[in-house]
Design a protein around this motif. Structure first.
Motif, PDB file in Angstrom:
ATOM      1  N   LEU A 403     -71.158-101.335 -27.911  1.00 23.30           N
ATOM      2  CA  LEU A 403     -69.957-102.143 -27.674  1.00 23.30           C
ATOM      3  C   LEU A 403     -70.306-103.494 -27.054  1.00 23.30           C
ATOM      4  O   LEU A 403     -69.669-104.508 -27.326  1.00 23.30           O
ATOM      5  CB  LEU A 403     -68.960-101.380 -26.791  1.00 23.30           C
ATOM      6  CG  LEU A 403     -68.276-100.186 -27.468  1.00 23.30           C
ATOM      7  CD1 LEU A 403     -67.490 -99.363 -26.449  1.00 23.30           C
ATOM      8  CD2 LEU A 403     -67.360-100.655 -28.595  1.00 23.30           C
ATOM      9  N   SER A 404     -71.349-103.494 -26.228  1.00 24.91           N
ATOM     10  CA  SER A 404     -71.750-104.765 -25.616  1.00 24.91           C
ATOM     11  C   SER A 404     -72.213-105.754 -26.680  1.00 24.91           C
ATOM     12  O   SER A 404     -71.955-106.952 -26.606  1.00 24.91           O
ATOM     13  CB  SER A 404     -72.891-104.548 -24.612  1.00 24.91           C
ATOM     14  OG  SER A 404     -72.460-103.698 -23.580  1.00 24.91           O
ATOM     15  N   LYS A 405     -72.910-105.208 -27.679  1.00 23.14           N
ATOM     16  CA  LYS A 405     -73.378-106.080 -28.756  1.00 23.14           C
ATOM     17  C   LYS A 405     -72.196-106.557 -29.599  1.00 23.14           C
ATOM     18  O   LYS A 405     -72.112-107.724 -29.998  1.00 23.14           O
ATOM     19  CB  LYS A 405     -74.386-105.313 -29.630  1.00 23.14           C
ATOM     20  CG  LYS A 405     -75.007-106.151 -30.723  1.00 23.14           C
ATOM     21  CD  LYS A 405     -75.884-107.263 -30.142  1.00 23.14           C
ATOM     22  CE  LYS A 405     -76.175-108.348 -31.167  1.00 23.14           C
ATOM     23  NZ  LYS A 405     -76.369-109.657 -30.540  1.00 23.14           N
ATOM     24  N   GLN A 406     -71.256-105.619 -29.848  1.00 24.30           N
ATOM     25  CA  GLN A 406     -70.113-105.934 -30.708  1.00 24.30           C
ATOM     26  C   GLN A 406     -69.117-106.886 -30.063  1.00 24.30           C
ATOM     27  O   GLN A 406     -68.566-107.752 -30.715  1.00 24.30           O
ATOM     28  CB  GLN A 406     -69.358-104.628 -31.029  1.00 24.30           C
ATOM     29  CG  GLN A 406     -70.088-103.730 -31.957  1.00 24.30           C
ATOM     30  CD  GLN A 406     -69.604-103.943 -33.370  1.00 24.30           C
ATOM     31  OE1 GLN A 406     -68.410-103.915 -33.628  1.00 24.30           O
ATOM     32  NE2 GLN A 406     -70.523-104.196 -34.264  1.00 24.30           N
ATOM     33  N   SER A 411     -77.283-111.494 -25.941  1.00 23.55           N
ATOM     34  CA  SER A 411     -78.428-111.133 -26.790  1.00 23.55           C
ATOM     35  C   SER A 411     -78.966-109.765 -26.380  1.00 23.55           C
ATOM     36  O   SER A 411     -78.627-109.262 -25.306  1.00 23.55           O
ATOM     37  CB  SER A 411     -79.529-112.176 -26.629  1.00 23.55           C
ATOM     38  OG  SER A 411     -80.021-112.112 -25.294  1.00 23.55           O
ATOM     39  N   LEU A 412     -79.800-109.188 -27.213  1.00 25.67           N
ATOM     40  CA  LEU A 412     -80.350-107.868 -26.893  1.00 25.67           C
ATOM     41  C   LEU A 412     -81.118-107.851 -25.569  1.00 25.67           C
ATOM     42  O   LEU A 412     -80.911-106.946 -24.749  1.00 25.67           O
ATOM     43  CB  LEU A 412     -81.230-107.362 -28.044  1.00 25.67           C
ATOM     44  CG  LEU A 412     -80.467-107.039 -29.340  1.00 25.67           C
ATOM     45  CD1 LEU A 412     -81.431-106.577 -30.431  1.00 25.67           C
ATOM     46  CD2 LEU A 412     -79.398-105.977 -29.107  1.00 25.67           C
ATOM     47  N   PRO A 413     -81.996-108.843 -25.322  1.00 29.21           N
ATOM     48  CA  PRO A 413     -82.689-108.817 -24.011  1.00 29.21           C
ATOM     49  C   PRO A 413     -81.711-108.910 -22.840  1.00 29.21           C
ATOM     50  O   PRO A 413     -81.891-108.225 -21.826  1.00 29.21           O
ATOM     51  CB  PRO A 413     -83.580-110.057 -24.070  1.00 29.21           C
ATOM     52  CG  PRO A 413     -83.764-110.346 -25.513  1.00 29.21           C
ATOM     53  CD  PRO A 413     -82.519-109.899 -26.193  1.00 29.21           C
ATOM     54  N   GLU A 414     -80.654-109.723 -23.009  1.00 28.83           N
ATOM     55  CA  GLU A 414     -79.674-109.823 -21.921  1.00 28.83           C
ATOM     56  C   GLU A 414     -78.987-108.476 -21.702  1.00 28.83           C
ATOM     57  O   GLU A 414     -78.788-108.048 -20.567  1.00 28.83           O
ATOM     58  CB  GLU A 414     -78.601-110.870 -22.270  1.00 28.83           C
ATOM     59  CG  GLU A 414     -79.020-112.288 -21.986  1.00 28.83           C
ATOM     60  CD  GLU A 414     -77.968-113.279 -22.464  1.00 28.83           C
ATOM     61  OE1 GLU A 414     -77.517-114.094 -21.645  1.00 28.83           O
ATOM     62  OE2 GLU A 414     -77.593-113.228 -23.660  1.00 28.83           O
ATOM     63  N   ARG A 417     -81.231-106.153 -19.846  1.00 29.17           N
ATOM     64  CA  ARG A 417     -81.272-106.397 -18.397  1.00 29.17           C
ATOM     65  C   ARG A 417     -80.092-105.757 -17.693  1.00 29.17           C
ATOM     66  O   ARG A 417     -80.233-105.210 -16.605  1.00 29.17           O
ATOM     67  CB  ARG A 417     -81.263-107.909 -18.114  1.00 29.17           C
ATOM     68  CG  ARG A 417     -82.645-108.523 -18.134  1.00 29.17           C
ATOM     69  CD  ARG A 417     -82.675-109.882 -17.436  1.00 29.17           C
ATOM     70  NE  ARG A 417     -81.928-110.905 -18.171  1.00 29.17           N
ATOM     71  CZ  ARG A 417     -82.380-111.497 -19.266  1.00 29.17           C
ATOM     72  NH1 ARG A 417     -83.571-111.189 -19.777  1.00 29.17           N
ATOM     73  NH2 ARG A 417     -81.653-112.421 -19.865  1.00 29.17           N
ATOM     74  N   ARG A 418     -78.912-105.826 -18.343  1.00 30.10           N
ATOM     75  CA  ARG A 418     -77.708-105.278 -17.712  1.00 30.10           C
ATOM     76  C   ARG A 418     -77.663-103.756 -17.749  1.00 30.10           C
ATOM     77  O   ARG A 418     -76.836-103.141 -17.100  1.00 30.10           O
ATOM     78  CB  ARG A 418     -76.450-105.850 -18.374  1.00 30.10           C
ATOM     79  CG  ARG A 418     -76.428-107.362 -18.409  1.00 30.10           C
ATOM     80  CD  ARG A 418     -76.318-107.926 -17.008  1.00 30.10           C
ATOM     81  NE  ARG A 418     -75.068-107.479 -16.415  1.00 30.10           N
ATOM     82  CZ  ARG A 418     -73.918-108.072 -16.621  1.00 30.10           C
ATOM     83  NH1 ARG A 418     -73.852-109.142 -17.371  1.00 30.10           N
ATOM     84  NH2 ARG A 418     -72.818-107.604 -16.073  1.00 30.10           N
ATOM     85  N   PHE A 419     -78.518-103.147 -18.588  1.00 37.24           N
ATOM     86  CA  PHE A 419     -78.594-101.686 -18.622  1.00 37.24           C
ATOM     87  C   PHE A 419     -79.849-101.223 -17.892  1.00 37.24           C
ATOM     88  O   PHE A 419     -80.696-100.530 -18.437  1.00 37.24           O
ATOM     89  CB  PHE A 419     -78.563-101.177 -20.070  1.00 37.24           C
ATOM     90  CG  PHE A 419     -77.159-101.132 -20.650  1.00 37.24           C
ATOM     91  CD1 PHE A 419     -76.413 -99.940 -20.636  1.00 37.24           C
ATOM     92  CD2 PHE A 419     -76.581-102.272 -21.173  1.00 37.24           C
ATOM     93  CE1 PHE A 419     -75.112 -99.908 -21.148  1.00 37.24           C
ATOM     94  CE2 PHE A 419     -75.284-102.257 -21.681  1.00 37.24           C
ATOM     95  CZ  PHE A 419     -74.548-101.068 -21.669  1.00 37.24           C
ATOM     96  N   GLY A 420     -79.970-101.663 -16.663  1.00 38.55           N
ATOM     97  CA  GLY A 420     -81.057-101.218 -15.806  1.00 38.55           C
ATOM     98  C   GLY A 420     -82.416-101.727 -16.228  1.00 38.55           C
ATOM     99  O   GLY A 420     -83.431-101.043 -16.028  1.00 38.55           O
ATOM    100  N   THR A 426     -85.222-100.852 -26.972  1.00 34.61           N
ATOM    101  CA  THR A 426     -84.452 -99.663 -26.585  1.00 34.61           C
ATOM    102  C   THR A 426     -82.967 -99.883 -26.894  1.00 34.61           C
ATOM    103  O   THR A 426     -82.274 -98.996 -27.387  1.00 34.61           O
ATOM    104  CB  THR A 426     -84.604 -99.396 -25.066  1.00 34.61           C
ATOM    105  OG1 THR A 426     -85.993 -99.436 -24.751  1.00 34.61           O
ATOM    106  CG2 THR A 426     -83.996 -98.064 -24.673  1.00 34.61           C
ATOM    107  N   ILE A 427     -82.515-101.090 -26.593  1.00 32.13           N
ATOM    108  CA  ILE A 427     -81.117-101.421 -26.861  1.00 32.13           C
ATOM    109  C   ILE A 427     -80.852-101.354 -28.368  1.00 32.13           C
ATOM    110  O   ILE A 427     -79.891-100.749 -28.830  1.00 32.13           O
ATOM    111  CB  ILE A 427     -80.788-102.844 -26.331  1.00 32.13           C
ATOM    112  CG1 ILE A 427     -81.114-102.969 -24.843  1.00 32.13           C
ATOM    113  CG2 ILE A 427     -79.315-103.180 -26.588  1.00 32.13           C
ATOM    114  CD1 ILE A 427     -80.370-102.014 -23.938  1.00 32.13           C
TER     115      ILE A 427
END
Ligand code: ADP
Ligand code: MG
Length: 457
Positions: A403-406, A411-414, A417-420, A426-427
């Motif tokens: 959902l964060s991507k959608q 960006s994926l690296p950002e 970072r927000r997922f620990g 991995t994202i």
């Protein structure tokens, strides 16, 4: 004069338009460049003014005596269906306004009491989908004006979801079916303004009389009168008088009656007597439908318009809050395309709409997503960013990543970072997993759709 003019107008605007819009008018005077007409309804005069003013001005102007403007007095006809024949529009039908039934002050008041209707807001232009189907059906029913209606009809919902559009559509449709009826549409703010003006000018009896004489009263954004005591009081009396006479009332607000703070209890309960329907936040499907319908409309005028595949889908995906913003974005793209004679590709759209896309993103944060998803699956917020790998924790976490991507432009690296502090691969893996599951696992697909709706609301 008007008889001759009519013959010319019938050819220039076509017989259908002529019979529907111009034939019901009566020319009552021509002086200082202003042509005065009497029209049976405000709807007709608004429409004529918007669409046929140039034609009428053209045929009425004489060398050295140009007509510059049209003025309309709205005088309802005594009986429906008694539209005056234009062919008999000789000098005899050009009567002074004074001979009409209503006193002059009353007519003048009625003519500027309401707000004009937007001719583009019709049922035909309203795209129906799950979030608005109930409101649309109720609006249709009320527009028919039959005995099985709802009174009042109370429409509520967030900004830009189509409340005003539906109200205008009701007014157009109802007026079309009942040409002699008086339909009065105005915002609650205008209601207050007129009321205060009537108090100041000691025309309050006229004001009351005007409002109590309409067949359908529509008050938009009624939350505005909350906390305004004397306006509420007057509104309440107007409302009761009309309902007692079996006249139709349509109200809109940004929330349900019970939730409007500063509105008197008796008004809330009165407002709740009929049918209350809400317009839900749009879904992706509805937004796409709206975009497709607007694009078709535009293409009719601009046949060489080129829109790349996926552009409308992209917009429906990314601009989620407000249909008005969505429309604005599309219009900007069209303008861009027609000025630069360029195909609208996904890249062009992204570049051209960068500011809108950015503001829209600000609405949903990764925090919101993590919180909502954790809440939904009944896990701790800390587990969203923590290391646990058990399925019942990892799956919701992946959904939150997806959902964060959608729903954001991170960006994926950002996102990582927000997922620990997870790695972007991995994202990506998490997102892929959910994409797979969306087509295989109905329960997950439903969960994701619902979470998305909640977040976008
Ligand atoms: P509200 O009064 O609820 O704030 P509006 O009725 O002003 O919203 O709608 C905002 C804009 O979005 C208008 O231009 C309207 O035509 C358009 N719109 C909203 N919903 C729809 C729909 N279902 N189909 C077509 N246009 C829509
Ligand atoms: Mg509105």
């Amino acid at each position: 004069l008007w008889g001759e003019a009519c013959a010319t107008l019938e050819t220039s605007v076509g017989p259908n338009n002529f019979n529907h819009w111009i034939k019901p008018l009566r020319l009552t005077g021509l002086e200082s460049g202003i042509a005065h007409f009497v029209s049976p309804t405000r709807f007709i005069s608004d429409w004529v003014n918007r669409h046929f003013a140039k034609d009428i001005i053209g045929v009425l102007s004489r060398p050295g005596q140009p007509v510059e403007r049209l003025r309309f007095d709205v005088v309802p006809q005594a009986a429906p269906g008694r539209a005056r024949s234009a062919a008999s529009g000789s000098a005899a039908s050009v009567r002074p306004v004074a001979s009409a039934a209503a006193p002059a002050t009353t007519r003048a008041l009625r003519a500027d009491l309401g707000a004009p209707l937007d001719p583009r807001y019709t049922f035909g232009n309203f795209v129906v989908g799950k979030p608005n189907e109930l409101a649309h059906a109720a609006a249709r029913r009320v527009a028919e004006g039959g005995p099985v209606g709802f009174n009042p009809l109370f429409l509520y919902g967030g900004v830009g979801l189509g409340k005003t559009h539906l109200m205008h559509a009701i007014a157009h449709d109802y007026q079309m079916r009942h040409p002699a009826a008086q339909v009065l549409y105005l915002s609650a703010e205008q209601f207050m303004y007129r009321f205060v003006q009537a108090l100041r000018e000691s025309t309050i009896m006229d004001f009351k009389g005007m409002f109590r004489n309409v067949n359908m009263l529509m008050v938009d954004d009624v939350q505005f009168i909350a906390g305004k005591d004397s306006t509420q009081e007057e509104f309440f009396h107007t409302f009761n008088a009309l309902v007692d006479q079996g006249k139709q009332i349509v109200i809109s607000a940004d929330r349900a009656p019970a939730e409007i703070k500063g509105l008197e209890e008796r008004i809330k309960s009165r407002l709740s007597c009929g049918l209350i329907v809400d317009l839900h936040p749009t879904t992706y499907e509805l937004r796409l439908g709206i975009l497709q319908s607007k694009t078709e409309g535009f293409r009719a005028q601009q046949p060489d318009l080129q829109i790349g595949t996926g552009v409308l889908e992209f917009l429906a995906h990314r601009i989620t809050t407000n249909v008005r913003v969505l429309e604005g974005a599309l219009q900007r793209l069209f303008a861009h395309a027609s000025l630069l004679r360029r195909e609208i590709t996904l890249e062009v759209a992204q570049e051209c709409l960068a500011d809108i896309l950015r503001t829209n993103d600000r609405k949903i944060s990764i925090d919101d997503i993590q919180r909502k998803v954790a809440e939904h699956y009944n896990i701790r917020l800390a587990d969203m960013v923590g290391p646990k790998r058990a399925r019942n924790i990892a799956r919701p976490r992946q959904i939150a990543m997806y959902l964060s991507k959608q729903l954001t432009s991170r960006s994926l690296p950002e996102i990582g970072r927000r997922f620990g502090g997870r790695d972007h691969t991995t994202i990506m893996h998490g997102i892929r997993k959910i994409e797979e599951l969306l087509s295989e696992d109905k329960a997950i697909a439903e969960d994701v759709a619902m979470l998305k709706r909640l977040l976008e609301a």
